[in-house]
Scaffold this active site. Structure first.
Site, PDB file in Angstrom:
ATOM      1  N   GLY A 230       3.532   2.336   4.091  1.00  0.00           N
ATOM      2  CA  GLY A 230       2.171   1.875   4.358  1.00  0.00           C
ATOM      3  C   GLY A 230       1.351   2.968   4.997  1.00  0.00           C
ATOM      4  O   GLY A 230       1.613   4.163   4.800  1.00  0.00           O
ATOM      5  N   SER A 231       0.369   2.551   5.783  1.00  0.00           N
ATOM      6  CA  SER A 231      -0.601   3.506   6.320  1.00  0.00           C
ATOM      7  C   SER A 231      -0.015   4.321   7.470  1.00  0.00           C
ATOM      8  O   SER A 231       0.913   3.885   8.165  1.00  0.00           O
ATOM      9  CB  SER A 231      -1.826   2.746   6.814  1.00  0.00           C
ATOM     10  OG  SER A 231      -1.464   1.891   7.878  1.00  0.00           O
ATOM     11  N   GLU A 250       7.450   5.828   4.965  1.00  0.00           N
ATOM     12  CA  GLU A 250       6.827   6.408   3.775  1.00  0.00           C
ATOM     13  C   GLU A 250       5.336   6.226   3.929  1.00  0.00           C
ATOM     14  O   GLU A 250       4.823   5.104   3.798  1.00  0.00           O
ATOM     15  CB  GLU A 250       7.321   5.700   2.506  1.00  0.00           C
ATOM     16  CG  GLU A 250       8.726   6.049   2.093  1.00  0.00           C
ATOM     17  CD  GLU A 250       8.906   7.530   1.793  1.00  0.00           C
ATOM     18  OE1 GLU A 250       7.921   8.205   1.418  1.00  0.00           O
ATOM     19  OE2 GLU A 250      10.032   8.017   1.966  1.00  0.00           O
ATOM     20  N   CYS A 284       0.346   6.488  -3.157  1.00  0.00           N
ATOM     21  CA  CYS A 284       0.437   7.583  -2.170  1.00  0.00           C
ATOM     22  C   CYS A 284       0.403   8.943  -2.841  1.00  0.00           C
ATOM     23  O   CYS A 284       0.187   9.949  -2.179  1.00  0.00           O
ATOM     24  CB  CYS A 284       1.716   7.457  -1.363  1.00  0.00           C
ATOM     25  SG  CYS A 284       1.822   5.888  -0.533  1.00  0.00           S
TER      26      CYS A 284
HETATM   27  P1  ADP Z   1      -1.802  -1.282   3.469  1.00  0.00           P
HETATM   28  O1  ADP Z   1      -2.346  -2.610   3.834  1.00  0.00           O
HETATM   29  O2  ADP Z   1      -2.835  -0.269   3.253  1.00  0.00           O
HETATM   30  O3  ADP Z   1      -0.741  -1.350   2.452  1.00  0.00           O
HETATM   31  P2  ADP Z   1      -0.733  -1.214   6.131  1.00  0.00           P
HETATM   32  O4  ADP Z   1      -0.062  -0.073   6.789  1.00  0.00           O
HETATM   33  O5  ADP Z   1      -1.915  -1.805   6.764  1.00  0.00           O
HETATM   34  O6  ADP Z   1      -1.053  -0.651   4.692  1.00  0.00           O
HETATM   35  O7  ADP Z   1       0.309  -2.375   5.860  1.00  0.00           O
HETATM   36  C1  ADP Z   1       1.595  -2.159   5.320  1.00  0.00           C
HETATM   37  C2  ADP Z   1       2.527  -3.238   5.816  1.00  0.00           C
HETATM   38  O8  ADP Z   1       2.613  -3.155   7.242  1.00  0.00           O
HETATM   39  C3  ADP Z   1       2.063  -4.654   5.512  1.00  0.00           C
HETATM   40  O9  ADP Z   1       3.195  -5.445   5.201  1.00  0.00           O
HETATM   41  C4  ADP Z   1       1.450  -5.097   6.822  1.00  0.00           C
HETATM   42  O10 ADP Z   1       1.463  -6.497   6.991  1.00  0.00           O
HETATM   43  C5  ADP Z   1       2.365  -4.420   7.821  1.00  0.00           C
HETATM   44  N1  ADP Z   1       1.784  -4.217   9.162  1.00  0.00           N
HETATM   45  C6  ADP Z   1       0.486  -4.035   9.492  1.00  0.00           C
HETATM   46  N2  ADP Z   1       0.350  -3.878  10.821  1.00  0.00           N
HETATM   47  C7  ADP Z   1       1.598  -3.953  11.363  1.00  0.00           C
HETATM   48  C8  ADP Z   1       2.129  -3.871  12.690  1.00  0.00           C
HETATM   49  N3  ADP Z   1       1.362  -3.664  13.751  1.00  0.00           N
HETATM   50  N4  ADP Z   1       3.463  -3.981  12.847  1.00  0.00           N
HETATM   51  C9  ADP Z   1       4.277  -4.163  11.788  1.00  0.00           C
HETATM   52  N5  ADP Z   1       3.834  -4.277  10.521  1.00  0.00           N
HETATM   53  C10 ADP Z   1       2.513  -4.171  10.304  1.00  0.00           C
END
Ligand code: ADP
Length: 483
Positions: A230-231, A250, A284
């Site tokens: 994710g981000s 990743e 990505c």
């Molecule tokens: P995107 O939405 O751009 O794919 P994110 O990084 O926002 O990227 O989200 C990726 C995953 O991480 C999602 O499953 C999201 O629900 C989860 N996520 C977002 N914030 C948190 C957090 N604080 N702790 C754990 N998981 C999180």
């Protein structure tokens, strides 16, 4: 017509449990309500992790892990069209790309089965040290423990498979928290694992919000590894929150595609269009930064602009759509604002730049300054930034002005120049005469210079999710040549 479940439950210890508290899933393209997902609470996290600890005491033999993974792959193949429809609707991914994702998921599961069948480590020649004479040594690979898998929206099926497949191959119970905007593909994959015979306790699916469910899961002391895609912002939070665990991250990038003077421009245009605009640039390793040698820049820019202007943005189920919308209107607004800021900073808009809500026109901006957002940050949208260069040194400096790299693509027919690029850039992968978007699921995949970065791909992930255990056996005291 895609058969979408009206609601999805939690999978805990082999049982699907529904909840009154739910979170809606919307179709990004139409905004229509698609389904409701159960929201897991902290007690659910406790129960899922506890079930994992229970089953860890009775390991699944490798042949069973492999057979379950292969059967799951068969079921994904059986239901390929249904799964592609779910991906298309919840992630706004045109069917052609959604079908390709399903086929990749099959490969990810099959390669995970291969890892289960061949999981082994090395012998240690203990008598290479005087005190080891008379002893036998070898290394076993043992499951690290319960794995938390937190997945993103952009490849809701295959990136979930990249976490669940290797975890099962490694012998680790896995608790999955899918992206809250695209939970349907992950739930559907879990159902097929269960149908394939995965016993209760080995896989849990806990849906709900990121901080609310993912955060509680990552902080849980019973979790041995947190595997996240994710981000960068959430990756940084998890590095802190899950300091007690192994953290596998990743994260994103802003992939460059470098085009040297001798490149095949037909290939370049095809690679840039496919790499930059498939799934509206939400990968990505989407092509985000194009670097053209000044001798071919005008020609290739013109050919590319014509192709991008002809791309068709449409609904994911419409056969003629080259790309659909991005995941939501917030993302759309952010992407358009980055384009506007880059143009304000001196970039020149060649095509696109508009759209509304989640719909972003395919966009090309040239003469992009090195410090403009389209060069320095991951845009995650259907936008490519272009610069020209006079020398390879200049191009390397321009690449380095962006964020850490996962993949870089370089087009040249000159082997010496290719060798120079291979050596000069820090990246997870250098692809010669290939788009940086290229990925086969068994290859090691990941970035450099991010915190906590590892490599994805079943072989790499299985290693990351297993610990080395040294075994020393002294068959009998004083015997010089044992066994
Ligand atoms: P995107 O939405 O751009 O794919 P994110 O990084 O926002 O990227 O989200 C990726 C995953 O991480 C999602 O499953 C999201 O629900 C989860 N996520 C977002 N914030 C948190 C957090 N604080 N702790 C754990 N998981 C999180």
């Amino acid at each position: 017509m895609v058969d979408v479940p009206a609601r999805t439950g939690l999978l805990i210890d082999g049982v699907v449990e529904h909840r009154d508290r739910t979170l809606a899933v919307h179709e990004p393209w139409t905004g229509a309500h698609l389904s409701d997902q159960a929201i897991a609470d902290p007690e659910d996290v406790d129960r899922a992790v506890a079930a994992g600890h229970r089953v860890l005491r009775t390991p699944l033999p490798l042949h069973e892990r492999a057979a379950i993974l292969d059967r799951t792959a068969d079921l994904v193949l059986r239901d390929a069209e249904h799964l592609a429809g779910l991906i298309a609707l919840e992630a706004a991914k045109p069917m052609l790309a959604a079908r390709a994702e399903v086929q990749r998921c099959v490969q990810t599961l099959r390669f995970s089965a291969v890892e289960a069948r061949t999981l082994h480590d090395r012998t240690v020649p203990l008598d290479a040290h005087p005190v080891g004479v008379g002893a036998i040594g070898f290394v076993r690979r043992e499951p690290i423990g319960v794995v938390a898998a937190i997945t993103p929206f952009n490849f809701p099926l295959n990136l979930t498979a990249h976490k669940l497949g290797p975890a099962i191959a490694a012998g680790c119970p896995v608790v999955c928290k899918p992206a809250e905007r695209t939970p349907l593909s992950a739930v559907a994959l879990a159902e097929r694992f269960v149908e394939a015979g995965l016993p209760p306790g080995w896989l849990a699916v806990l849906t709900g919000g990121g901080p609310e469910v993912g955060g509680v899961l990552a902080r849980h002391p019973g979790v041995a590894a947190v595997s996240f895609t994710g981000s960068a912002a959430v990756g940084a939070i998890l590095s802190r929150d899950a300091a007690h665990a192994e953290v596998l991250l990743e994260l994103g990038s802003a992939a460059p595609l470098v085009v040297e003077a001798d490149a095949d421009l037909v290939e370049v245009v095809a690679a840039a269009v496919a790499g930059g605009f498939t799934h509206a640039g939400q990968s990505c390793v989407s092509v985000q930064r194009l670097l053209f040698h000044e001798t071919i820049a005008e020609d290739v820019t013109q050919r590319l602009t014509e192709r991008v202007a002809a791309l068709r943005v449409g609904g994911p189920l419409e056969p003629g759509s080259d790309l659909s919308c991005v995941i939501d209107a917030t993302a759309g607004d952010r992407i358009r604002s980055w384009v506007a800021r880059t143009v304000d900073a001196g970039g020149r808009l060649l095509v696109g730049g508009g759209g509304s809500g989640a719909v972003v026109e395919p966009t090309l901006v040239t003469d992009v300054p090195l410090d403009a957002p389209l060069w320095t940050d991951e845009v995650f949208g259907p936008v490519i930034a272009i610069r020209t260069f006079g020398s390879t040194d200049e191009a390397i400096a321009a690449v380095d002005a962006g964020p850490p790299l996962i993949h870089i693509g370089v087009f040249t027919r000159d082997l010496a120049l290719a060798g120079r690029w291979i050596g000069a850039v820090r990246a997870g992968g250098v692809l010669i005469n290939e788009s940086p978007t290229f990925r086969v699921d068994h290859a090691p995949y990941g970035g450099v210079d991010h915190p906590g970065t590892t490599r994805e791909g079943p072989a790499s992930t299985v290693r990351a999710l297993t610990d080395e255990k040294l075994v020393v056996i002294r068959p009998s005291a004083g015997r010089a040549d044992p066994w």
